[in-house]
Design an enzyme around this catalytic site. Sequence first.
Site, mmCIF file in Angstrom:
data_model
loop_
_atom_site.group_PDB
_atom_site.id
_atom_site.type_symbol
_atom_site.label_atom_id
_atom_site.label_comp_id
_atom_site.label_asym_id
_atom_site.label_seq_id
_atom_site.Cartn_x
_atom_site.Cartn_y
_atom_site.Cartn_z
ATOM 1 N N HIS A 222 0.856 -1.191 0.000
ATOM 2 C CA HIS A 222 0.000 0.000 0.000
ATOM 3 C C HIS A 222 0.892 1.241 0.000
ATOM 4 O O HIS A 222 1.969 1.237 0.626
ATOM 5 C CB HIS A 222 -0.902 -0.017 1.244
ATOM 6 C CG HIS A 222 -1.972 1.032 1.228
ATOM 7 N ND1 HIS A 222 -1.737 2.331 1.651
ATOM 8 C CD2 HIS A 222 -3.260 0.987 0.814
ATOM 9 C CE1 HIS A 222 -2.851 3.034 1.506
ATOM 10 N NE2 HIS A 222 -3.797 2.243 0.996
ATOM 11 N N ASP A 269 37.180 -4.192 16.491
ATOM 12 C CA ASP A 269 38.069 -4.942 15.604
ATOM 13 C C ASP A 269 37.307 -5.297 14.324
ATOM 14 O O ASP A 269 36.280 -4.684 14.029
ATOM 15 C CB ASP A 269 38.712 -6.149 16.309
ATOM 16 C CG ASP A 269 37.698 -7.212 16.686
ATOM 17 O OD1 ASP A 269 36.485 -6.965 16.487
ATOM 18 O OD2 ASP A 269 38.101 -8.277 17.178
#
Length: 297
Positions: A222, A269
Site C-alpha cells: 500500500h 576490531d
Amino acid sequence: MRARRALLYMPGDDRHKIEKALTLDVDCICMDMEDGVALNRKTEARRIIATALRELTFGRSEKLARINAVGSGLEMEDIGVVLPSRPDGIVVPKAESLEQIQWVSGKIEAAELAHGWPVNSIRMLVGVETAKAILNLKEIASHPRLDGLIFGGEDYAASVGAVRTPEAMELLYARSAVVTAAAAFGLQAIDMVTINFQDLETLRREAAFGAQLGYTGKQVIHPAQVGPVQEAFTPNDESIENARRLLEAFGAHQKDGKGAFALDGKMIDMPLVKAAQGVLERARAAGKWQTDFSPQN
Ligand code: COA
Ligand code: MG
C-alpha cells in the site's frame, strides 16, 4: 547493486495502481500476475503489464513483474507476454528448486538474445515461501542471475501449518534462514509483508526488526507503507556518522600497527569494521553517502 528498500506490489490488472505507484518515489514497482490477481483476470493482467512497461515512465523505480509459480501452468504465458516489453527483473514466487530458477533464467536469456539486450541484464528475485524452499535454499540462492531473496511470511506459515502471531516468533527460523542464504551468496534479502496496512506502528516495528535481522528491504502492498519502509532500511545520520568515525579510527590504528583498539569505551576490531562498511554501503545505495570510504584511505 541498486537499493531495493521497498518493493511495492500491485495487481497487474489494475492500471490505476500502476500509475499511482509512479508517483510514490518507491525503489521497486512489482506488477503482479500471481496471488494478487483473480484467476479469470490473468490474461488481462499480462496485457496491462506489457502495455504499462512500454508506455509509462518509471523514473528511478525498478520495473518488476511477478509471474505465477513455475509448475502452476500459468508461468509460460506470463513470462512470454511480459518479457518482450523488457522489465528490469522477474519475480518468481514459491520457488522450490534450482531447476525452476534455471527454467526461468533460460527463458529470460532467450529473450535477451532475441532482442539484442545484454545477457543477464534482466535480473531475478525469488520468493522463498514454502517449507521445501527453506530445505533447498542453498541451491536456489546459488543461481547467478539472482539479485535477491524475498521472504513470503504468510505463505510460509500456511505451508508449515504455523499459527500467525503479532510477534512472528513462529516465522523466525525461516526468516533468519533467508537472510543467511542471501548473505552467503551476496544477495539482497527482502522481508515479509505487513498485511495490516493501516497500522503504521506495527509496520515500523516489523521493518525495524527485519533490518535488525539483516534484511535489506521489505515488501509493501500500500502507498502508505512506502515511506516508513524506505526510511527503516536507510541508515540514519547518527549511524552514518558513527560508522564514519569508526572507520577513520580504524585507519589510524592500522597505520600504528594496532588491530584492536578502544573507541567510546568499546572494543573495535574487524567484525565492527565490516558492519560499519555495510552501513556506509547501504547509505550510498540509498543516495545518502557519496564519498568512497575504505579503511585504507
Ligand atoms: N499500489 C499502488 N497504488 C495503490 C496500492 C498499491 N499496492 N494500493 C492502493 N493504492 C491506491 C488506491 O488505488 C488509491 O488510489 P486513489 O486515491 O487514486 O483512488 C489509494 O492508493 C488509496 O488506496 P486505499 O483506498 O487506501 O486502498 P484500497 O482499498 O484501494 O486497496 C488493497 C487496498 C489492499 C486492495 C490494495 O492496497 C492492494 O491492491 N494492494 C496490493 C495487493 C497485492 O498486490 N497483493 C499481492 C502481493 S502480496
Ligand atoms: Mg506469496
